[in-house]
Design a protein around this motif. Structure first.
Motif: not given
Length: 439
Positions: A283-290, A383-394, A433-439
């Motif tokens: 799991l850690i390796r996958k999170v690091v990868e994303l 997200l409206a306030k933080l505005q990250p460039k991408k999001i990784v959710c476990v 584990v999901c990776l979201f990026e700016k649309a």
């Protein structure tokens, strides 16, 4: 009463819902049929309103097997023991596929290979026991499944063996239950935790008192529990979770960032750690990868625990700003950070991630969150306030994944990649584990 409209309708169970209940599709309508397994041929009775009012097994699934645990059924743990390991893997991948298909753009996301657990027994480093509430029939054990709860007057299943806990915990099960049966009924729960090493016999405990039971009043009983179960340390908390006493040392190693230099890092039984000593590394390796950490990357992390992902990301050079609500996890995490050798690029603070993530400096390169099963319903406001460039959710709950993903997508992101992992074999639970990026 429900008038029976249709009798003798033969169909095959299609799969499991995200909470592990079997379902069938009748005229494109999903109907839940608890108690069955994927591939079972069943006969249904439907009411005039189209609801299932009766079901019986006609032909068992070819993947049905005999449970290898005497306590299967009453025990609320391994709910898929009657499904073969092959069947469990297949169904978990199907559950992930169905979830992704219900998420906007999910069927277009890159799906990594499903990661099965290397071992399906002796993987769980914690064990939680409860005292019976029946003062006449003194027993202790695991909490029962919902279907059997009313049949157990004491509210516990008196297990004498458990295949999924580590060997160190398995060796203490009988002794721990025996002493809990002898001392007064004063505990909400007793959690035992071991390290990840088969060579270590170190086990520590965490006792939660019933409301109105002061720790000092039961000092001798707690000492008896510690000695009888051969615990190296025991922390004691009131019913609200505030630690009131600690006997010995309650830390164990190998459960936090096990492959990161500077360790071994500590964990304690009072707070959550990942529940599979083999799959945690995967799991850690996958999170690091994303997350793709690097020296020029800033990562904001919510629900950080004692640093399981935090340390691994910082070890790759990233600057990590993390938040965790559990005081014990924060205290232990800070100790782990100071031990790591790269504390200069790490920050861990105590706070409610759901409420306080938006207070971090805006536009981090990555937002990483590993929420509880309830997920983060208010992620859109964050997200409206933080505005990250991408999001990784476990995600550890597929319903929460579906709901939170919809909120993330409405906030201007798209689901790019997803990876399924089996952290709890023999159960219906699956991690995504999901990776979201700016649309």
């Amino acid at each position: 009463m429900n008038e029976v409209k249709v009798k003798g309708l033969i169909t095959v169970v299609e799969g499991l819902t995200s909470n592990g209940q079997a379902f069938v599709n009748i005229d494109d309508v999903m109907m839940r049929v608890p108690g069955f397994l994927p591939g079972d041929k069943i006969e249904l009775e439907l009411s005039a309103g189209g609801k299932v009012v009766g079901a019986q097994l006609v032909e068992p699934s070819p993947e049905r097997v005999k449970p290898d645990c005497f306590f299967h059924g009453p025990c609320g743990g391994c709910d898929l023991l009657e499904l073969s390991e092959k069947g469990r893997k297949k169904e978990k991948q199907a559950m992930i596929a169905r979830t992704l298909n219900r998420i906007q753009g999910g069927n277009e996301a890159y799906l990594h290979s499903f990661s099965s657990s290397r071992e399906i027994i002796r993987y769980l480093p914690r064990m939680r026991l409860h005292q019976s509430r029946n003062y006449e029939e003194r027993e202790s054990g695991y909490l029962p499944s919902e279907a059997f709860a009313s049949q157990l007057p004491g509210g516990v299943v008196p297990v004498t063996a458990c295949a999924i806990v580590t060997q160190a915990l398995a060796r203490r099960l009988i002794a721990a239950r025996k002493i809990l049966n002898q001392v007064p009924i004063f505990l909400e729960s007793l959690t035992l935790m071991s390290s990840s090493s088969d060579r270590s016999d170190r086990v520590v405990g965490h006792a939660v008192l019933m409301k109105g039971r002061p720790a000092g009043h039961h000092y001798q009983d707690l000492t008896k529990i510690m000695r009888a179960a051969n615990l190296k340390g025991l922390s004691v908390a009131n019913h609200e979770g505030k630690i009131k006493d600690v006997q010995g040392s309650v830390s164990v190693t190998g459960l936090i960032a096990p492959e990161v230099d500077g360790g071994p890092y500590d964990a304690e039984p009072s707070f959550f750690v990942q529940g599979n000593i083999f799959q945690n590394q995967v799991l850690i390796r996958k999170v690091v990868e994303l997350c793709k950490p690097a020296p020029d990357i800033r990562i904001v992390e919510g629900f950080a625990g004692a640093g399981n992902f935090t340390l691994a990301l910082a070890a790759k050079g990233a600057r990590v700003e993390a938040i965790e609500s559990h005081p014990g996890a924060v205290r232990t995490g800070v100790k782990n950070i100071n031990r790591s050798g790269f504390a200069d690029r790490l920050m861990l603070v105590e706070g409610d991630a759901i409420k306080e993530l938006s207070r971090f400096k805006a536009e981090p390169d990555v937002l990483l969150i590993d929420p509880p099963r309830t997920g983060t319903p208010s992620i859109g406001r964050t997200l409206a306030k933080l505005q990250p460039k991408k999001i990784v959710c476990v995600f550890c709950d597929l319903e929460a994944c579906e709901r939170d993903s919809a909120n993330i997508i409405r906030s201007g992101y798209k689901l790019s990649e997803a990876a399924g992992l089996d952290l709890y074999p023999r159960t219906h639970h699956v991690e995504l584990v999901c990776l979201f990026e700016k649309a």
